[in-house]
Design a protein around this motif. Structure first.
Motif, PDB file in Angstrom:
ATOM      1  N   VAL A  81       0.861  -1.178   0.000  1.00 29.47           N
ATOM      2  CA  VAL A  81       0.000   0.000   0.000  1.00 29.47           C
ATOM      3  C   VAL A  81       0.897   1.229   0.000  1.00 29.47           C
ATOM      4  O   VAL A  81       1.844   1.302   0.782  1.00 29.47           O
ATOM      5  N   LYS A  92       0.309   6.068 -10.876  1.00 28.31           N
ATOM      6  CA  LYS A  92      -0.482   4.913 -10.420  1.00 28.31           C
ATOM      7  C   LYS A  92      -0.285   3.716 -11.349  1.00 28.31           C
ATOM      8  O   LYS A  92      -0.177   2.579 -10.890  1.00 28.31           O
ATOM      9  N   THR A  96       1.166   0.168 -10.196  1.00 30.17           N
ATOM     10  CA  THR A  96       0.468  -1.102 -10.404  1.00 30.17           C
ATOM     11  C   THR A  96       1.400  -2.109 -11.069  1.00 30.17           C
ATOM     12  O   THR A  96       1.435  -3.278 -10.683  1.00 30.17           O
ATOM     13  N   HIS A 101      -0.684  -2.630  -4.582  1.00 27.99           N
ATOM     14  CA  HIS A 101      -2.075  -3.069  -4.550  1.00 27.99           C
ATOM     15  C   HIS A 101      -3.073  -1.936  -4.330  1.00 27.99           C
ATOM     16  O   HIS A 101      -4.213  -2.027  -4.776  1.00 27.99           O
ATOM     17  N   HIS A 102      -2.650  -0.913  -3.603  1.00 26.12           N
ATOM     18  CA  HIS A 102      -3.600   0.146  -3.265  1.00 26.12           C
ATOM     19  C   HIS A 102      -2.863   1.448  -2.971  1.00 26.12           C
ATOM     20  O   HIS A 102      -1.742   1.427  -2.485  1.00 26.12           O
ATOM     21  N   TRP A 103      -3.527   2.571  -3.251  1.00 25.36           N
ATOM     22  CA  TRP A 103      -2.999   3.905  -2.975  1.00 25.36           C
ATOM     23  C   TRP A 103      -3.889   4.555  -1.936  1.00 25.36           C
ATOM     24  O   TRP A 103      -5.118   4.535  -2.077  1.00 25.36           O
ATOM     25  N   ILE A 104      -3.305   5.134  -0.919  1.00 27.36           N
ATOM     26  CA  ILE A 104      -4.040   5.927   0.062  1.00 27.36           C
ATOM     27  C   ILE A 104      -3.502   7.347  -0.038  1.00 27.36           C
ATOM     28  O   ILE A 104      -2.302   7.580   0.109  1.00 27.36           O
ATOM     29  N   THR A 116      -9.473   0.680   4.840  1.00 29.47           N
ATOM     30  CA  THR A 116      -8.680   0.205   3.708  1.00 29.47           C
ATOM     31  C   THR A 116      -7.727  -0.903   4.139  1.00 29.47           C
ATOM     32  O   THR A 116      -7.619  -1.940   3.474  1.00 29.47           O
ATOM     33  N   ILE A 120      -7.828  -4.767   2.813  1.00 23.98           N
ATOM     34  CA  ILE A 120      -6.661  -5.395   2.182  1.00 23.98           C
ATOM     35  C   ILE A 120      -6.283  -6.662   2.934  1.00 23.98           C
ATOM     36  O   ILE A 120      -5.989  -7.695   2.330  1.00 23.98           O
ATOM     37  N   ARG A 123      -8.830  -9.319   2.031  1.00 26.25           N
ATOM     38  CA  ARG A 123      -8.747  -9.726   0.626  1.00 26.25           C
ATOM     39  C   ARG A 123      -7.493 -10.539   0.324  1.00 26.25           C
ATOM     40  O   ARG A 123      -7.540 -11.506  -0.446  1.00 26.25           O
ATOM     41  N   TYR A 124      -6.362 -10.171   0.900  1.00 29.35           N
ATOM     42  CA  TYR A 124      -5.096 -10.776   0.494  1.00 29.35           C
ATOM     43  C   TYR A 124      -4.422 -11.660   1.541  1.00 29.35           C
ATOM     44  O   TYR A 124      -3.516 -12.410   1.187  1.00 29.35           O
TER      45      TYR A 124
END
Length: 127
Positions: A81, A92, A96, A101-104, A116, A120, A123-124
């Motif tokens: 993240v 971005k 990727t 996996h994700h941007w905050i 978030t 995550i 999910r992972y």
């Protein structure tokens, strides 16, 4: 099962705040104050880290470069993240491709941040 997060952030006030938020929410937090230290921690004990949260812009190895090294060296498959003020679609896309996996987006709102991270983790990181 312990939920362990590696938090990589060069701003000490920010890292203290995020560590407190995560710890109060039941996460075990390991901190690194730059990308180089984060990479060394992962090389020594990647299997115990569930999620990597890293600032994007840091002196030395940036969060993006850290993600690329993790991917290229196949250090871990833990989700990554990025914390950033950066909103560029090109950045971005590059992130990727590097395995992020994700941007905050900063400034961080506690509830959104925790939601978030929880998402995550579910999910992972759970079987």
């Amino acid at each position: 099962m312990d939920k362990k997060i590696l938090l990589v952030e060069d701003n000490r006030e920010y890292i203290d705040m995020l560590k407190t938020i995560l710890s109060e929410h039941g996460y075990q937090v390991i901190t690194a104050h730059n990308g180089e230290d984060g990479l060394e921690i992962l090389k020594k004990d990647a299997s115990s880290i569930d999620i990597i949260i890293t600032d994007l812009h840091m002196p030395g190895i940036s969060g993006l470069e850290l993600a690329k090294e993790i991917f290229l060296q196949k250090i871990t498959e833990a989700p990554i993240v990025i914390l950033t003020t950066e909103t560029s679609s090109q950045m971005k896309k590059e992130g990727t491709q590097a395995g992020i996996h994700h941007w905050i987006i900063k400034p961080i709102k506690k509830e959104i941040f925790l939601g978030t991270v929880d998402l995550i983790f579910k999910r992972y990181c759970q079987n």
